[in-house]
Design a protein around this motif. Structure first.
Motif, mmCIF file in Angstrom:
data_model
loop_
_atom_site.group_PDB
_atom_site.id
_atom_site.type_symbol
_atom_site.label_atom_id
_atom_site.label_comp_id
_atom_site.label_asym_id
_atom_site.label_seq_id
_atom_site.Cartn_x
_atom_site.Cartn_y
_atom_site.Cartn_z
ATOM 1 N N PHE A 197 0.681 -1.363 -0.151
ATOM 2 C CA PHE A 197 -0.125 0.049 -0.050
ATOM 3 C C PHE A 197 0.790 1.316 -0.024
ATOM 4 O O PHE A 197 1.076 1.958 1.009
ATOM 5 N N PRO A 198 1.603 1.522 -1.068
ATOM 6 C CA PRO A 198 2.249 2.736 -1.120
ATOM 7 C C PRO A 198 1.735 3.926 -1.201
ATOM 8 O O PRO A 198 2.054 5.158 -0.554
ATOM 9 N N SER A 199 0.160 3.891 -1.355
ATOM 10 C CA SER A 199 -0.692 4.989 -1.438
ATOM 11 C C SER A 199 -2.157 4.674 -1.022
ATOM 12 O O SER A 199 -2.569 3.559 -1.544
ATOM 13 N N ILE A 200 -2.637 5.350 -0.095
ATOM 14 C CA ILE A 200 -4.043 5.006 0.430
ATOM 15 C C ILE A 200 -4.920 6.041 0.389
ATOM 16 O O ILE A 200 -4.396 7.331 0.711
ATOM 17 N N TYR A 502 1.263 4.489 8.151
ATOM 18 C CA TYR A 502 -0.040 4.418 7.596
ATOM 19 C C TYR A 502 -0.405 5.943 7.217
ATOM 20 O O TYR A 502 -0.684 6.179 5.828
ATOM 21 N N ARG A 503 0.036 6.782 8.175
ATOM 22 C CA ARG A 503 -0.268 8.107 7.816
ATOM 23 C C ARG A 503 0.777 8.682 6.619
ATOM 24 O O ARG A 503 0.217 9.344 5.687
ATOM 25 N N ALA A 504 1.958 8.157 6.601
ATOM 26 C CA ALA A 504 2.788 8.377 5.544
ATOM 27 C C ALA A 504 2.268 7.791 4.087
ATOM 28 O O ALA A 504 2.582 8.765 3.070
ATOM 29 N N ALA A 505 1.489 6.809 4.208
ATOM 30 C CA ALA A 505 0.935 6.242 2.844
ATOM 31 C C ALA A 505 -0.430 6.991 2.438
ATOM 32 O O ALA A 505 -0.907 6.796 1.329
ATOM 33 N N MET A 506 -1.048 7.810 3.509
ATOM 34 C CA MET A 506 -2.412 8.507 3.028
ATOM 35 C C MET A 506 -2.006 9.585 1.978
ATOM 36 O O MET A 506 -1.111 10.565 2.339
#
Length: 551
Positions: A197-200, A502-506
């Motif tokens: 999940f590089p981008s969410i 998770y925050r970094a991927a958001m």
């Protein structure tokens, strides 16, 4: 012949030898044989008594643990001692259950009190002291003495400055928290999970919510915003939300949580790629064919951070030795107990275990609290009515056996972390299911591996029985793994690192949107006056000089 008398000291070797022989006679008589045996025994005892006795050195023994750092805050707090002898050598076995005395003293409202402690001899030369407090102290210190009264470690007492009560809301920065708790930068499983999940995006969350609700999955929709937690539960297993809330609230009392939006799966079964293909879902467990982002299970959280679960791995680390009395006193058999929640378990009990009952004690246990969803379910339990289900075993009793088998249940068996903490060796079969720490376990380093169909159980068990020294090394390494990777502070750190990744991927900024039905999950009001420890101040950014460019 001369008569050898004991005059309070050992007779010289030459006089004793002379007493065995008459001049000019080289024959050896029966009574001489007996006297020689007595002499050799006395000589051996003399050598032992003459050798300098080795004692525990309080000064050289090592005191350590998160319970000495008032900035590491959790409901259960721990201090450890490594016993060292007066020659500077670490003990690797127990020098006695009463070798050390721990005293935790707290001053509150002008009055001093001794806190209740639990002390465990872990059987490997180390000792564990567990203590709790829920009243704000003005002062606090820990004293450790040997049983002879000698000070242990480098200080007469260990002062805890500005200790915080766990129920008090005293968040610090992520950087300061990570420093105080000794957080690793990442973990193997975290890297694996977020590589998917590089981008969410918000669309991914909305799609996952739609799919999971269609499947009637039990999930919690969380939004963290400005240090507050908002949530709404979906599905029928609402009761498990309390465990997820409990850990996130505990973390929020210590560190300001990153702003984020996510779905938390409360069921046993992973959800991503099963009911939410390619969509981010946070779960307590996963498998090789699912993409769930894994965090420590509620069993790990309750048993480690809060010290309330029956399968408390910290306590089992010490209780296992107390229960068994040490490796040489354990039963030289394999033990397993569990429910009949899958065919593999039943087949093993009725097959390999039954055929090798002299080496394996494996039985299907009765349901927890004898619970059945309906009377009809109980009536249909043929194994129960045939008397083939046994009473559940107290968890510490597993460690009366040298070899413990861990078998998957509905998914991964959540007891593995606690089994690894004790002083028996664990057999673990190859499996697609995993918890957050499995990726760092190594076969023949932390456990003895088995094939996924258990077909090599007897071969591996016989290997273990023939390689006792190697097996005991595996036990020591598995216990150290739990101490390093599944401690209170390690669990806090893992949850924080997942939140940060998770925050970094958001790819968007989360908000509490209208129509989501989210309600704030509030902290309970502390039952004590709170005094937060001073936190580090943020460094001020240097102002750019007017009219000048940065070089």
């Amino acid at each position: 012949m001369q008569e050898v008398r004991n005059s309070g000291s050992f007779t010289s070797l030459s006089s004793v030898v002379e007493s065995f022989w008459e001049p000019g006679i080289i024959s050896w008589r029966a009574e001489d044989t007996m006297r020689a045996a007595v002499f050799l025994l006395a000589l051996a005892l003399a050598c032992i008594c003459a050798a300098k006795k080795v004692n525990i050195s309080g000064k050289k023994s090592i005191v350590y643990g998160p319970g000495l750092n008032p900035r590491i805050v959790s409901p259960a707090r721990y201090v450890f001692v490594q016993a060292v002898d007066d020659k500077g050598k670490n003990y690797t076995s127990s020098p006695g259950s009463d070798a050390f005395r721990f005293t935790v003293v707290m001053k509150s409202d002008g009055r001093y009190s001794h806190l209740k402690t639990k002390v465990f001899d872990r059987g490997d030369g180390t000792y564990q002291c567990e203590y709790f407090f829920n009243t704000q102290p003005d002062q606090m210190h820990i004293e450790i003495r040997t049983k002879t009264g000698e000070v242990v470690g480098t200080k007469d007492r260990y002062e805890l400055k500005n200790p915080e009560v766990e129920s008090c809301v005293c968040p610090t920065t992520e950087e300061d928290f990570a420093k105080q708790y000794g957080c690793r930068e990442s973990a193997t499983q975290i890297d694996i999970d977020f590589a998917k999940f590089p981008s969410i995006t918000q669309e991914m969350i909305d799609k996952a919510m739609e799919v999971l609700n269609e499947r009637e999955a039990s999930i919690v929709h969380y939004v963290f915003k400005n240090g507050k937690i908002y949530a709404k539960v979906h599905g029928k297993y609402e009761g498990f939300k309390q465990y997820a809330d409990k850990m996130w609230l505990a973390l929020a009392r210590r560190v300001k949580l990153p702003d984020m939006e996510f779905l938390f799966n409360m069921g046993d079964w992973p959800q991503s790629n099963l009911s939410a293909q390619g969509l981010p879902v946070v779960s307590w467990g996963a498998s090789n064919d699912t993409d769930d982002i894994v965090v420590p299970t509620y069993k790990v959280v309750l048993g480690t951070v809060f010290g309330t679960d029956l399968e408390n791995m910290r306590e089992m680390d010490g209780l296992s030795y107390k229960t068994s009395g040490g490796w040489t006193k354990k039963k030289n058999k394999m033990i397993w107990r569990g429910r009949d929640c899958n065919k593999m378990r039943v087949d093993f009990v009725d097959g390999v275990a039954a055929e090798n009952s002299n080496l394996i004690d494996a039985q299907i246990s009765r349901n927890h609290f004898d619970y059945y969803p309906t009377p009809e379910d109980r009536r249909k339990d043929k194994r129960l009515h045939a008397g083939k289900k046994v009473k559940r075993m107290a968890f510490e009793d597993y460690f009366k056996y040298k070899y413990i088998l861990n078998l998957d249940g509905t998914v991964a068996a959540y007891r593995l972390s606690t089994l690894l903490a004790g002083d028996s060796v664990v057999f673990k079969h190859d499996s697609k299911w995993h918890e957050h720490f499995y990726a760092d376990l190594e076969p023949f380093v932390h456990y003895i591996p088995l094939k996924d169909d258990l077909s090599d159980t007897m071969e591996q068990l016989k290997w273990a029985r023939n390689h006792d020294k190697r097996v005991r090394k595996i036990v020591a390494q598995s216990r150290q793994f739990v101490r390093d990777h599944l401690s209170n502070e390690a669990v806090y750190c893992y949850y924080l690192r997942v939140a940060q990744r998770y925050r970094a991927a958001m790819a968007y900024k989360p908000t509490v949107r209208k129509g989501m039905g989210l309600e704030e999950v509030k902290q309970e009001q502390p039952k004590t006056a709170c005094k937060c420890a001073p936190k580090p101040k943020k460094a001020k950014k240097a102002k750019k000089a007017a009219g000048k460019d940065e070089l």
